[in-house]
Design a protein around this motif. Structure first.
Motif, PDB file in Angstrom:
ATOM      1  N   UNK A  27      26.784   6.358 -41.146  1.00 19.33           N
ATOM      2  CA  UNK A  27      25.519   6.210 -41.883  1.00 19.33           C
ATOM      3  C   UNK A  27      25.514   5.013 -42.816  1.00 19.33           C
ATOM      4  N   UNK A  28      26.663   4.683 -43.400  1.00 23.38           N
ATOM      5  CA  UNK A  28      26.737   3.557 -44.321  1.00 23.38           C
ATOM      6  C   UNK A  28      26.554   2.237 -43.573  1.00 23.38           C
ATOM      7  N   UNK A  67      14.339   1.927 -36.284  1.00 20.56           N
ATOM      8  CA  UNK A  67      14.749   2.822 -37.350  1.00 20.56           C
ATOM      9  C   UNK A  67      15.400   4.059 -36.745  1.00 20.56           C
ATOM     10  N   UNK A  68      16.245   4.700 -37.532  1.00 21.42           N
ATOM     11  CA  UNK A  68      16.988   5.845 -37.011  1.00 21.42           C
ATOM     12  C   UNK A  68      16.957   6.989 -38.013  1.00 21.42           C
ATOM     13  N   UNK A  69      16.919   8.211 -37.470  1.00 15.44           N
ATOM     14  CA  UNK A  69      16.928   9.427 -38.273  1.00 15.44           C
ATOM     15  C   UNK A  69      18.032  10.334 -37.746  1.00 15.44           C
ATOM     16  N   UNK A 111      20.524  -1.416 -29.776  1.00 24.09           N
ATOM     17  CA  UNK A 111      21.993  -1.463 -29.767  1.00 24.09           C
ATOM     18  C   UNK A 111      22.506  -0.641 -30.939  1.00 24.09           C
ATOM     19  N   UNK A 112      23.154   0.469 -30.635  1.00 24.28           N
ATOM     20  CA  UNK A 112      23.628   1.397 -31.660  1.00 24.28           C
ATOM     21  C   UNK A 112      25.149   1.336 -31.724  1.00 24.28           C
ATOM     22  N   UNK A 113      25.737   1.004 -32.877  1.00 23.57           N
ATOM     23  CA  UNK A 113      27.200   1.005 -33.008  1.00 23.57           C
ATOM     24  C   UNK A 113      27.723   2.434 -33.129  1.00 23.57           C
ATOM     25  N   UNK A 114      28.703   2.778 -32.295  1.00 25.87           N
ATOM     26  CA  UNK A 114      29.329   4.093 -32.347  1.00 25.87           C
ATOM     27  C   UNK A 114      30.834   3.919 -32.525  1.00 25.87           C
ATOM     28  N   UNK A 115      31.473   4.975 -32.967  1.00 17.84           N
ATOM     29  CA  UNK A 115      32.907   4.935 -33.228  1.00 17.84           C
ATOM     30  C   UNK A 115      33.554   6.190 -32.649  1.00 17.84           C
TER      31      UNK A 115
END
Length: 245
Positions: free
Chosen positions: A83-84, A96-98, A134-138
């Motif tokens: 989230x940060x 935007x993302x929720x 493009x969404x960063x995931x870990x």
């Protein structure tokens, strides 16, 4: 007299319904055509524990700016979104993302569960409308394997594509597409009715792997570490005793 008055009210009501149905068909008719020429594709970028999920949405060239787009991702427990990081990069992207729940960044994969995100792309650009998110995931650390397994697979399902327009009110007539309620915007201040697009071809999930520890090596690693520590301590003690340090 009452019969005449009742007939007039009935006639006016019927005319109003026909006009209202005509307006609704005018605005919902194009929406049905947009469904048929809309597609979604997903691919994975980068390597290691830090990846990117790249989603491309191709809308009909006739889509107007009044149409709202929503992508619903259902993430597995093997990954998380920071989230940060999302908040820090909010000014650098056109979507935007929720998040539907709080995310603990430190919990391993076997002690957490999946979560849902709502992504709202911005319709901006020439036709045909190509939206790229493009969404960063870990990757989360997985429980060590007892059978010598060195990698674990993670499957990312393609997002659900939802469309909505303020002018099309009677969404129940848009078969075979489903109507569902979801947050109107990323502010999550209200709920709206969206049309979930039924893709003609079901896209298979995108799979990739994360490394996992091998628990069968615990004893050899611990034993070797202890042996090296003892040898170093003995050698250091002899050196200090010899040189009277």
């Amino acid at each position: 007299m009452y019969i005449v008055l009742f007939s007039m009210v009935t006639c006016l009501s019927t005319c109003y319904c026909l006009i209202d149905d005509g307006k609704n068909e005018k605005h919902c008719g194009p929406l049905k055509q947009w469904f048929e020429s809309t597609s979604v594709s997903v691919e994975i970028g980068k390597k290691g524990f830090h990846r990117e999920v790249v989603t491309t949405v191709e809308l009909s060239p006739d889509v107007v700016a009044e149409v709202n787009v929503l992508l619903i991702y259902r993430w597995p427990r093997g990954v998380y979104l920071d989230p940060y990081q999302l908040a820090a990069e909010s000014d650098q992207r056109d979507w935007q993302i929720l998040l539907n729940s709080d995310i603990d960044l430190e919990v391993p994969a076997h002690k957490t569960s999946g979560f849902v995100t709502y992504v709202y792309p911005t319709l901006d650009g020439p036709s045909p409308r190509l939206l790229k998110v493009t969404i960063p995931i870990h990757g989360r650390y997985s429980e060590p394997s007892f059978i010598g397994k060195t990698f674990t697979s993670v499957n990312i399902e393609p997002p659900e594509l939802l469309l909505r327009t303020e002018k099309c009110m009677q969404l129940n007539n848009l078969d075979p597409h489903n109507v569902m309620d979801a947050p109107c915007t990323a502010d999550n201040s209200s709920t709206c009715s969206w049309v979930k697009i039924q893709c003609q071809q079901e896209h298979a999930p995108v799979s990739f792997q994360f490394p996992v520890g091998d628990r069968t090596l615990v004893m050899p690693v611990c034993g070797g570490t202890l042996l090296v520590t003892v040898i170093c301590c003995v050698a250091l003690s002899k050196y200090m005793w010899k040189h009277h340090i």
